[in-house]
Design an enzyme around this catalytic site. Structure first.
Site, short mmCIF file in Angstrom:
data_model
loop_
_atom_site.label_atom_id
_atom_site.label_comp_id
_atom_site.label_asym_id
_atom_site.label_seq_id
_atom_site.Cartn_x
_atom_site.Cartn_y
_atom_site.Cartn_z
N GLU A 37 0.87 -1.17 0.00
CA GLU A 37 0.00 0.00 0.00
C GLU A 37 0.91 1.23 0.00
OE1 GLU A 37 -2.83 0.40 3.21
OE2 GLU A 37 -3.59 2.28 2.36
N ARG A 263 5.30 -12.79 9.51
CA ARG A 263 5.99 -11.56 9.15
C ARG A 263 7.35 -11.52 9.83
NH1 ARG A 263 3.92 -6.29 9.72
NH2 ARG A 263 2.06 -7.03 8.70
N LYS A 273 4.30 0.31 9.88
CA LYS A 273 4.34 1.55 9.11
C LYS A 273 3.87 2.73 9.94
CE LYS A 273 3.37 0.07 4.57
NZ LYS A 273 2.36 0.07 3.53
P1 ATP Z 1 1.80 -2.36 8.40
O1 ATP Z 1 1.08 -3.57 8.93
O2 ATP Z 1 3.05 -2.02 9.11
O3 ATP Z 1 0.91 -1.17 8.18
P2 ATP Z 1 1.46 -3.60 5.93
O4 ATP Z 1 1.78 -5.01 6.12
O5 ATP Z 1 0.02 -3.28 5.96
O6 ATP Z 1 2.28 -2.76 6.96
P3 ATP Z 1 1.60 -3.36 3.11
O7 ATP Z 1 2.07 -2.26 2.27
O8 ATP Z 1 0.15 -3.70 3.09
O9 ATP Z 1 2.06 -3.03 4.58
O10 ATP Z 1 2.45 -4.67 2.83
C1 ATP Z 1 2.74 -5.15 1.55
C2 ATP Z 1 3.13 -6.60 1.63
O11 ATP Z 1 4.26 -6.77 2.45
C3 ATP Z 1 2.01 -7.42 2.24
O12 ATP Z 1 1.85 -8.59 1.47
C4 ATP Z 1 2.49 -7.73 3.61
O13 ATP Z 1 1.99 -8.95 4.04
C5 ATP Z 1 4.01 -7.74 3.44
N1 ATP Z 1 4.68 -7.37 4.68
C6 ATP Z 1 4.47 -6.25 5.40
N2 ATP Z 1 5.22 -6.27 6.52
C7 ATP Z 1 5.91 -7.42 6.51
C8 ATP Z 1 6.86 -8.03 7.40
N3 ATP Z 1 7.24 -7.44 8.53
N4 ATP Z 1 7.37 -9.24 7.05
C9 ATP Z 1 7.00 -9.83 5.91
N5 ATP Z 1 6.12 -9.32 5.04
C10 ATP Z 1 5.57 -8.13 5.32
MG MG Z 2 -1.49 -3.99 4.59
#
Ligand code: ATP
Ligand code: MG
Length: 560
Positions: A37, A263, A273
């Site tokens: 995102e 994760r 984030k």
């Molecule tokens: P946050 O939860 O911190 O707001 P997010 O996971 O929602 O971050 P996205 O931009 O939606 O952020 O993530 C894009 C992709 O990266 C998704 O498929 C998510 O599952 C993966 N991702 C995000 N954080 C991690 C992590 N710490 N380890 C592995 N994959 C991750």
């Molecule tokens: Mg997300």
């Protein structure tokens, strides 16, 4: 190794793919996507997901799409899109012509919602958000059905169309999937799939006042792109039945499958984030690319290599249970890569002037120094040597212990690649008593070998010629947080490490570094790995970031 054998160690996701290929389940198709995102810069956790998704595509000769998952206008921007594109390219991955935006599917998603209404699987609910929450029930109690649940298809279609047309206030109505208010899985209790939100979108502007929820948009975006494996993190496990429900109701033919993995959590930092945004906005760091940030752009600026990050991601593997990875392992991967590739150089962080009394006044010798001790193919460079040098302040002690193999009264030391010098006298600041200058003598017979009389000089220190060296600023970084798992703390800002940045402004780097390219990396002999700061360094004033010190705490832990 055959063509089908992945070059990466296998994991439970690759096991699933291997099984599918064996049974020819999807006609041998392997298609993944990375769906960030654009509401922040990507971090090392995202890098893990990037390596996994693009790595699978590479190993199985499939495809991986880059999809900006931009269905919630809050906080999304083109700046973030650009940073994500740059960072994934830099990590070494390529989506060819498959760059997609979920916001391009808004019309299609709307039509899917209309279809769900027509088949009696969705309804417009006029409870407000608080009421929806109250009626959802709990883990132990079933939810209550909405009084609007049995509206006719016609009424639903009319209301939904008018929601789109902007006739209602934010929150006045939602579109909900009609599933089961008594489901043991709360996600399945008639989830909201569209809401009214008057917020301009960075791509579609004010064209839409209704936006699809993640659960509705994501699975259908996957289906529209022909994704086979929709890999996401564990917190979406409970949403999988909803993913499958929506896909089953609306998609015929190939249906994407959601697979969850744990994760990445990394010690001494945060990877949420929301929290990274807070660090940036409240200026606890100097932006998203601050070298202390766990973002890809921060790590790049710090001097981490893409290869080291990829090696780290491959090394930690793919797990089904949440875990906390030691940041020392990441630093170990960076160190291993730089040890292999970074040319050596000399730089003095805290200079102490040394005058070689018996060295001719205006003489300058060019001393050939190897750029890499184990790699003759990396060549040599000339480093000027002259009567006045700088050494590190802590390579001299006025009253050293016996085992101190550097300079002190009566002691000798070897200057790296150059001569053996001997302490003769020191000059002190009258007021402070600090040593400001050393006087030494050199042994001219020791340039290319040990002293002729066989005496042992065990210590070697680095140096630069005072008249030739270039002034530099060096930024030493330490962990951003002082506790192992700040991500677990509500009040995480309380645990910021006050000493995460130390700036040294009186450093002296060897002359050869004067024109070092932005972003280039060196091993400063005896100190660690350093990178020319891509933003602040100029030819007038060099700025280096310390990438990692030489000492490898991970190798110690791992008993290497
Ligand atoms: P946050 O939860 O911190 O707001 P997010 O996971 O929602 O971050 P996205 O931009 O939606 O952020 O993530 C894009 C992709 O990266 C998704 O498929 C998510 O599952 C993966 N991702 C995000 N954080 C991690 C992590 N710490 N380890 C592995 N994959 C991750
Ligand atoms: Mg997300």
């Amino acid at each position: 190794m055959t063509d089908e054998t992945p070059s990466t160690p296998t994991d439970f996701i690759r096991d699933i793919i291997n099984d599918d290929l064996k049974t020819n389940k999807n006609n041998g198709k392997v298609a993944t996507r990375f769906p960030p995102e654009p509401n922040g810069y990507i971090h090392i956790g995202h890098a893990k997901s990037v390596c996994l998704n693009f790595g699978i595509a590479r190993d199985y000769k499939g495809t991986c799409n880059l999809r900006l998952d931009d269905t919630d206008p809050a906080g999304e921007s083109m700046e973030y899109v650009q940073s994500i594109i740059n960072d994934i390219r830099w990590l070494g991955f390529d989506w060819e012509d498959r760059l997609f935006y979920a916001s391009d599917y808004f019309e299609k998603l709307y039509q899917f919602a209309v279809e769900l209404i027509k088949s009696g699987n969705a309804y417009v609910c006029s409870l407000n958000p608080d009421e929806v929450r109250e009626q959802r029930g709990t883990f132990t109690e079933p939810g209550k059905e909405s009084p609007y649940r049995n509206r006719s298809v016609e009424e639903n279609l009319d209301l939904f169309q008018r929601m789109r047309a902007g006739e209602f206030a934010d929150g006045a109505h939602t579109l909900r999937a009609k599933i089961d208010m008594a489901s043991p899985n709360i996600v399945m209790r008639d989830p909201v799939i569209y809401r009214i939100k008057r917020e301009p979108h960075y791509r579609t502007g004010t064209q839409w006042v209704i936006y699809p929820m993640y659960d509705f948009a994501h699975c259908l975006s996957d289906a529209l792109e022909g994704i086979v494996y929709s890999i996401c993190t564990l917190e979406f496990e409970n949403n999988r039945p909803l993913y499958d429900w929506i896909v089953e109701k609306l998609i015929t033919g190939l249906r994407p499958r959601q697979i969850e993995f744990a994760r990445l959590n990394l010690s001494y930092t945060v990877l949420s984030k929301r929290r990274l945004i807070e660090l940036v906005e409240k200026k606890y760091v100097r932006g998203w690319d601050d070298p202390r940030m766990p973002t890809v752009s921060g790590m790049r600026r710090r001097g981490y290599t893409a290869e080291a990050i990829r090696n780290f991601c491959a090394g930690i593997g793919v797990a089904k249970n949440d875990n906390l990875i030691d940041v020392a392992l990441l630093e170990h991967c960076v160190r291993e890569d730089l040890n292999e590739h970074a040319p050596r150089a000399m730089c003095i962080l805290r200079p102490l002037r040394v005058v070689i009394d018996n060295y001719p006044d205006n003489q300058v010798e060019q001393i050939a120094c190897a750029n890499h001790p184990q790699k003759p193919d990396m060549g040599t460079r000339n480093v000027p040597f002259s009567k006045v040098l700088y050494i590190e302040r802590d390579d001299f002690m006025e009253d050293p212990p016996k085992k101190y193999h550097r300079l002190g009264p009566g002691r000798e030391v070897r200057l790296r690649n150059a001569y053996v010098i001997k302490f003769e006298s020191m000059v002190k600041d009258e007021k402070t008593g600090d040593v400001t200058e050393l006087h030494c003598s050199y042994d001219p017979a020791t340039l290319n070998g040990p002293p002729a009389d066989g005496r042992k000089v065990p210590g070697v220190i680095h140096w630069v010629s005072a008249g030739h060296a270039v002034p530099a600023e060096v930024r030493l970084y330490d962990r951003l947080f002082s506790i192992e798992n700040p991500g677990n703390e509500e009040d995480f800002l309380k645990y910021l490490n006050p000493d995460s940045l130390e700036t040294l402004t009186t450093c002296r780097a060897e002359q050869n570094l004067k024109n070092a390219a932005a972003g280039s990396r060196f091993q400063f002999e005896r100190l660690g790995y350093f990178c020319v700061d891509a933003k602040d360094s100029t030819s007038e004033r060099l700025v280096f970031n310390r990438v990692v010190p030489l000492r490898d705490s991970w190798a110690k832990i791992a008993g290497k």
